[in-house]
Scaffold this motif. Structure first.
Motif, mmCIF file in Angstrom:
data_model
loop_
_atom_site.group_PDB
_atom_site.id
_atom_site.type_symbol
_atom_site.label_atom_id
_atom_site.label_comp_id
_atom_site.label_asym_id
_atom_site.label_seq_id
_atom_site.Cartn_x
_atom_site.Cartn_y
_atom_site.Cartn_z
ATOM 1 N N MET A 110 74.704 -34.464 61.966
ATOM 2 C CA MET A 110 74.532 -35.298 60.783
ATOM 3 C C MET A 110 73.989 -36.648 61.216
ATOM 4 N N THR A 111 72.908 -37.082 60.603
ATOM 5 C CA THR A 111 72.252 -38.326 61.020
ATOM 6 C C THR A 111 72.077 -39.310 59.868
ATOM 7 N N ASP A 112 72.845 -39.149 58.807
ATOM 8 C CA ASP A 112 72.807 -40.121 57.721
ATOM 9 C C ASP A 112 74.152 -40.099 57.007
ATOM 10 N N GLY A 113 74.294 -40.997 56.019
ATOM 11 C CA GLY A 113 75.534 -41.051 55.261
ATOM 12 C C GLY A 113 76.536 -42.036 55.841
ATOM 13 N N ASP A 114 77.608 -42.249 55.088
ATOM 14 C CA ASP A 114 78.636 -43.215 55.490
ATOM 15 C C ASP A 114 79.278 -42.846 56.820
ATOM 16 N N GLU A 115 79.485 -41.545 57.034
ATOM 17 C CA GLU A 115 80.154 -41.114 58.272
ATOM 18 C C GLU A 115 79.299 -41.419 59.496
ATOM 19 N N TYR A 116 77.981 -41.168 59.382
ATOM 20 C CA TYR A 116 77.095 -41.444 60.516
ATOM 21 C C TYR A 116 77.039 -42.945 60.792
ATOM 22 N N ALA A 117 76.947 -43.747 59.723
ATOM 23 C CA ALA A 117 76.933 -45.201 59.907
ATOM 24 C C ALA A 117 78.222 -45.675 60.561
ATOM 25 N N ALA A 118 79.344 -45.083 60.167
ATOM 26 C CA ALA A 118 80.625 -45.450 60.770
ATOM 27 C C ALA A 118 80.659 -45.064 62.241
ATOM 28 N N ALA A 119 80.089 -43.911 62.584
ATOM 29 C CA ALA A 119 80.050 -43.470 63.976
ATOM 30 C C ALA A 119 79.218 -44.421 64.830
ATOM 31 N N LYS A 120 78.077 -44.867 64.301
ATOM 32 C CA LYS A 120 77.228 -45.809 65.053
ATOM 33 C C LYS A 120 77.945 -47.148 65.240
ATOM 34 N N ARG A 121 78.680 -47.584 64.219
ATOM 35 C CA ARG A 121 79.431 -48.831 64.339
ATOM 36 C C ARG A 121 80.524 -48.684 65.397
ATOM 37 N N LEU A 122 81.198 -47.528 65.393
ATOM 38 C CA LEU A 122 82.242 -47.275 66.380
ATOM 39 C C LEU A 122 81.653 -47.237 67.786
ATOM 40 N N GLU A 123 80.467 -46.670 67.932
ATOM 41 C CA GLU A 123 79.797 -46.642 69.232
ATOM 42 C C GLU A 123 79.530 -48.064 69.732
ATOM 43 N N ARG A 124 79.082 -48.933 68.831
ATOM 44 C CA ARG A 124 78.821 -50.322 69.230
ATOM 45 C C ARG A 124 80.114 -51.019 69.656
ATOM 46 N N ARG A 125 81.204 -50.734 68.946
ATOM 47 C CA ARG A 125 82.489 -51.347 69.316
ATOM 48 C C ARG A 125 82.932 -50.885 70.709
ATOM 49 N N LEU A 126 82.706 -49.630 71.017
ATOM 50 C CA LEU A 126 83.031 -49.107 72.348
ATOM 51 C C LEU A 126 82.242 -49.832 73.431
ATOM 52 N N LEU A 127 80.945 -49.992 73.205
ATOM 53 C CA LEU A 127 80.093 -50.621 74.212
ATOM 54 C C LEU A 127 80.343 -52.121 74.307
ATOM 55 N N ASP A 128 80.817 -52.721 73.220
ATOM 56 C CA ASP A 128 81.220 -54.132 73.300
ATOM 57 C C ASP A 128 82.370 -54.290 74.292
ATOM 58 N N LEU A 129 83.286 -53.330 74.276
ATOM 59 C CA LEU A 129 84.445 -53.399 75.169
ATOM 60 C C LEU A 129 84.075 -52.982 76.588
ATOM 61 N N TRP A 130 83.325 -51.891 76.706
ATOM 62 C CA TRP A 130 82.972 -51.346 78.017
ATOM 63 C C TRP A 130 81.464 -51.100 78.084
ATOM 64 N N PRO A 131 80.658 -52.111 78.360
ATOM 65 C CA PRO A 131 79.194 -51.949 78.377
ATOM 66 C C PRO A 131 78.715 -50.906 79.381
ATOM 67 N N ASP A 132 79.471 -50.716 80.474
ATOM 68 C CA ASP A 132 79.046 -49.766 81.502
ATOM 69 C C ASP A 132 79.185 -48.310 81.062
ATOM 70 N N LEU A 133 79.870 -48.078 79.941
ATOM 71 C CA LEU A 133 80.137 -46.711 79.504
ATOM 72 C C LEU A 133 78.849 -45.940 79.222
ATOM 73 N N ALA A 134 77.819 -46.651 78.775
ATOM 74 C CA ALA A 134 76.551 -45.993 78.442
ATOM 75 C C ALA A 134 75.887 -45.390 79.667
ATOM 76 N N ARG A 135 76.179 -45.914 80.865
ATOM 77 C CA ARG A 135 75.530 -45.440 82.088
ATOM 78 C C ARG A 135 76.458 -44.619 82.969
ATOM 79 N N SER A 136 77.713 -44.524 82.580
ATOM 80 C CA SER A 136 78.695 -43.855 83.435
ATOM 81 C C SER A 136 78.440 -42.348 83.504
ATOM 82 N N LYS A 137 78.582 -41.789 84.706
ATOM 83 C CA LYS A 137 78.449 -40.346 84.907
ATOM 84 C C LYS A 137 79.797 -39.641 84.965
ATOM 85 N N THR A 138 80.861 -40.430 85.008
ATOM 86 C CA THR A 138 82.191 -39.830 85.130
ATOM 87 C C THR A 138 83.048 -40.051 83.888
ATOM 88 N N ASP A 139 82.761 -41.103 83.138
ATOM 89 C CA ASP A 139 83.542 -41.417 81.943
ATOM 90 C C ASP A 139 82.750 -41.024 80.703
#
Length: 657
Positions: free
Chosen positions: A1-30
C-alpha cells in the motif's frame, strides 16, 4: 500500500525512527520493518493498519522519560533503558480532537452513519487486533513473540492525550517516547533498575522476518477465483433487484446450482461499492463462511464502520454475540448446550419491550462494528427456525433482509417461513431456475439422477451457454488410491486451475483421529502421498480459509452447501445416503402412512440430500461408492448407461471401466 492515511502514518513513523537512530538506514545487522495494511488471511479480524517489527544485533539505548510499570512491584525510574526487539500492532485514526473522546485511558472515535453519530471504542478494537495477530502467528508456529498494541491519532498532539500510562500516541510523538510508552505498558523486568525491552528471542524474531514468514505472503487468486470475482464485481444485476434493497424483504428461491450464494455476494458488493453500505452475511455453515470470506478478501472488501463493507458470520456467532450484549448469557461457556432456551429468553426480551427499539439503536451506535448493519443477507434461509427469523426481524426489520431459499435443500429440522407475518408489499420473491454453475453435461446427468430418485419436481434448467462437462464414477475404495485424485488435480491444472479450485466431500463416518489430529482419512492419504490439503472436516481448520493455491479442499457433506469446485470429488456417496436415511428414521418425523411408509419418506429425504453435493461441480463431477447394491447404486448405474458419451464408470482395483 503506497497511499492513504496508513501509508502516511508509516512514513512519519519511519522519520521518527531515523531521528532517533540515523544509522539505522545503513545498518546491515539492525532491522525495522513497517507493514502497511497487513492482511491476516483467514482470521476473524483480517486487516491491520500498521505492523512494526524491529530487531537489533545489540540492544539500543534510549533516554528514559517516565516511570516504568513492572508486572510486579511499584513503578520505578530506570537508571538506563535499552530495546533489543519489538513487535507492534498499530491502529491509525485520523480524527481530530472533536471526534475523539477519552474515558480515563480508553479512547473512542466518532463516526456518522445514516446521519446518526456513533462511537467506536478504538482501544478495545486495537486490543482485539493484537490478540488476533498473535493467533495468526500461532497458526504458523510463531507464537513465541510478545506483541503490543498501540493507537496512533494522526489528528492529535501529545497535549491532547490523557495522563499516562496508556497505549495512545499522537502525530508528534517521538519514537523515543514510544519506547517509553512500551516501558510503561508492557510490564518490563528490571535488573538493578536497568531495563532491556525484549519481545522474544533472537531466533523467534529471525523466523518472524524470514522470507517465508506469513508477513510476506500474499493471497493469490486462481483463474476460477477471478471468474467468481468478476461474477460478483462486474456482472450486472437487474436494477429493480438493487432498488428493492432496504425497501422490502427479498427472497431468492432456487435449487442448488442456480448461483444463489453468488447473487447474495453480488448484491452485498453492489451495496458497498455504490452506496458505502455495511452488509452482514449470515450462514450456519462454517466451511461456507471461510469460502465467502476468502472471496471478499480477494476482492479487497473491508468490513469497517466508516467506509462500509461486507462481513460474513455464522448464525450462532452473531446471535451469541447479541445475547452476550443484552445479558442473556454471561459468557460463551456452554452457550450451545441450551441454545434453544437462550433464544427463547432473547425473543421474550425483544417482544415484551424489555429491550426497546431505542435500546437496539443505542447498541448499534455504541457497538457499530458488531451490530450496525444496513443490510443482512441470509444464506440457506430455508433452514432457519421460526425463533431465529423472529429475532432477526425484531432487530433489523424485514426491509433490511435478503434471504436465499434453497428449494428442498433443508438440512435442519424445519422449513422456514419468512413471509407469514409480513403485510402485502413488504416482501418480493425472485425465482431462479437457470443453472449457472454446472456445465450442461453435468446438469443433464444430475437431472437424470433426480428423476431416477423420484424427485419429479426437479426443474433446474441446464445452461446451454456452458457446454461440456464430464462425470466419473469410481466403484470401490477411492481413499485407498490417492493417485486417482492426484490425476484429477493434474487434469484440472492443465486447464489453468489449481488444487484449491477442486472440492472433496466426505461423510461423517470418514472423520477419524489422524496422525495430525481429527480429520478425514481421504485427506490424510493425499498428504501421505505428497499432496497438500485444507482439511475443513477438522473444526480448528475450517475457522480459516485456505491461503495456499496448492491445497485440495476437504469438507463434510453437511458443510458443502454453497460451495463449488471445478471438479468435485464425492467420497463414499452411498454412505451419505445410508447416514441420511438412518438419521431421518431416528428423528421420528410425521408422515402419511396412506401415501408412503416411514422408510420411503426417509429415502425421499436422503434423495433430496444427495442432490446437494451432486450440484457442486462446474466441469467434472466425481462420485465414489462401494460395490454394495442399493437404491443409489442402481439409479447411478442407469444414469451412467443413459449418458455413455460423457459418463465413465471405473471399478477400482480392476483397472477397467
Amino acid at each position: 500500500m503506497t497511499d492513504g492515511d496508513e501509508y502516511a502514518a508509516a512514513k512519519r513513523l519511519e522519520r521518527r525512527l531515523l531521528d532517533l537512530w540515523p544509522d539505522l538506514a545503513r545498518s546491515k545487522t539492525d532491522l525495522v520493518r513497517i507493514f502497511v495494511g497487513l492482511k491476516m488471511h483467514g482470521q476473524k479480524i483480517e486487516d491491520l493498519d500498521l505492523v512494526v517489527i524491529g530487531t537489533f544485533a545489540e540492544a539500543r539505548q534510549f533516554d528514559v522519560e517516565w516511570k516504568f510499570y513492572p508486572r510486579d512491584g511499584e513503578p520505578f525510574t530506570p537508571k538506563s533503558a535499552k530495546v533489543r526487539n519489538f513487535a507492534l500492532v498499530i491502529e491509525v485514526k485520523s480524527h481530530t480532537a472533536t471526534g475523539v473522546r477519552f474515558e480515563n485511558s480508553v479512547a473512542s472515535v466518532r463516526y456518522v452513519r445514516n446521519g446518526q453519530p456513533s462511537w467506536e471504542c478504538v482501544t478495545e478494537k486495537n486490543r482485539a487486533q493484537m490478540f488476533e495477530f498473535k493467533k495468526w502467528l500461532d497458526r504458523f508456529g510463531l507464537d513465541y513473540v510478545h506483541v503490543q498494541n498501540l493507537v496512533l491519532f494522526t489528528g492529535l498532539k501529545e497535549r491532547d492525550l490523557p495522563p499516562r500510562p496508556h497505549v495512545c500516541i499522537a502525530s508528534d510523538t517521538s519514537f523515543e517516547r514510544i519506547l517509553n510508552v512500551l516501558g510503561q505498558v508492557t510490564g518490563p523486568r528490571e535488573q538493578g533498575r536497568r531495563v532491556t525491552l525484549s519481545f522474544g528471542s533472537e531466533e523467534a524474531f529471525d523466523r518472524l522476518i524470514a522470507p517465508n514468514s506469513p508477513l510476506f505472503t500474499t493471497l493469490e487468486p486462481t483463474p476460477l477465483d477471478r471468474r467468481r470475482m468478476d461474477l460478483i464485481a462486474k456482472t450486472a444485476l437487474p436494477d429493480v433487484w438493487l432498488e428493492d434493497l432496504g425497501e422490502r424483504q427479498i427472497l431468492l428461491k432456487g435449487r442448488g446450482g442456480v448461483g444463489k450464494t453468488v447473487i447474495l455476494l453480488q448484491m452485498a458488493f453492489r451495496a458497498f461499492d455504490q452506496s458505502g453500505q455495511r452488509s452482514l452475511v449470515l450462514t450456519f455453515n462454517k466451511a461456507l463462511v471461510a469460502d465467502m470470506r476468502r472471496t471478499m478478501a480477494l476482492l479487497g472488501v473491508p468490513r469497517g464502520v466508516e467506509g462500509g463493507g461486507v462481513a460474513v458470520e455464522t448464525v450462532h456467532g452473531f446471535i451469541g454475540r447479541l445475547m452476550l450484549k443484552l445479558g442473556i448469557i454471561a459468557d460463551y461457556s456452554g452457550f450451545l448446550d441450551d441454545y434453544d432456551g437462550h433464544k427463547s429468553s432473547l425473543l421474550n426480551y425483544l417482544r415484551s419491550g424489555a429491550v426497546t427499539p431505542e435500546d437496539l439503536a443505542s447498541i448499534m451506535r455504541a457497538d457499530a462494528t458488531d451490530f450496525d448493519w444496513d443490510l443482512v443477507f441470509v444464506d440457506e434461509g430455508q433452514d432457519w427456525p421460526s425463533d431465529e427469523i423472529a429475532i432477526l426481524n425484531a432487530v433489523y426489520g424485514p426491509r433490511r433482509l435478503v434471504v436465499s431459499d434453497g428449494v428442498d435443500q433443508y438440512v435442519r429440522n424445519s422449513v422456514a417461513d419468512w413471509t407469514s407475518d409480513l403485510a402485502k408489499g413488504q416482501s418480493t420473491m425472485r425465482r431462479l431456475r437457470k443453472c449457472l454453475r454446472m456445465k450442461a453435461n453435468v446438469a443433464s446427468f444430475v437431472a437424470d439422477v433426480a428423476g431416477g430418485l423420484g424427485l419429479d419436481d426437479w426443474d433446474l434448467v441446464p445452461n446451454s451457454d456452458a457446454n461440456g462437462g464430464r462425470v466419473i464414477i469410481f466403484e470401490g475404495d477411492l481413499a485407498a488410491e490417492p493417485g486417482r485424485v492426484t490425476e484429477l488435480v493434474e487434469a484440472a491444472s492443465e486447464l489453468g486451475n489449481f488444487a484449491v479450485d477442486l472440492l472433496a466431500c466426505v461423510p461423517p463416518q470418514s472423520v477419524i483421529r489422524t496422525s495430525s489430529g481429527m480429520g478425514c482419512a481421504a485427506a490424510e492419504a493425499i498428504v501421505l502421498s505428497g499432496g497438500k490439503v485444507w482439511d475443513g472436516t477438522a473444526r480448528d481448520v475450517r475457522e480459516h480459509y485456505p491461503t495456499d493455491r496448492e491445497e485440495l479442499r476437504f469438507v463434510q457433506y453437511d458443510s458443502c452447501r454453497g460451495l463449488e469446485g471445478w471438479t468435485t470429488i464425492n467420497y463414499d456417496l452411498d454412505l451419505l445416503w445410508d447416514y441420511k436415511v438412518r438419521q431421518r428414521l431416528s428423528e421420528g418425523h410425521a408422515h402419511d402412512p396412506l401415501m408412503e411408509s416411514r422408510e420411503e419418506e426417509a429415502e425421499r429425504h436422503a434423495a433430496r440430500w444427495i442432490m446437494i453435493p451432486l450440484t457442486r461441480a462446474i466441469d467434472t463431477l466425481v462420485i465414489n461408492l462401494s460395490s454394495v447394491p442399493g437404491p443409489l447404486h442402481s439409479v447411478l448405474w442407469r444414469a451412467a448407461k443413459n449418458r455413455p458419451d460423457f459418463v465413465e464408470w471405473i471399478k477400482l482395483g480392476s483397472g477397467g471401466a
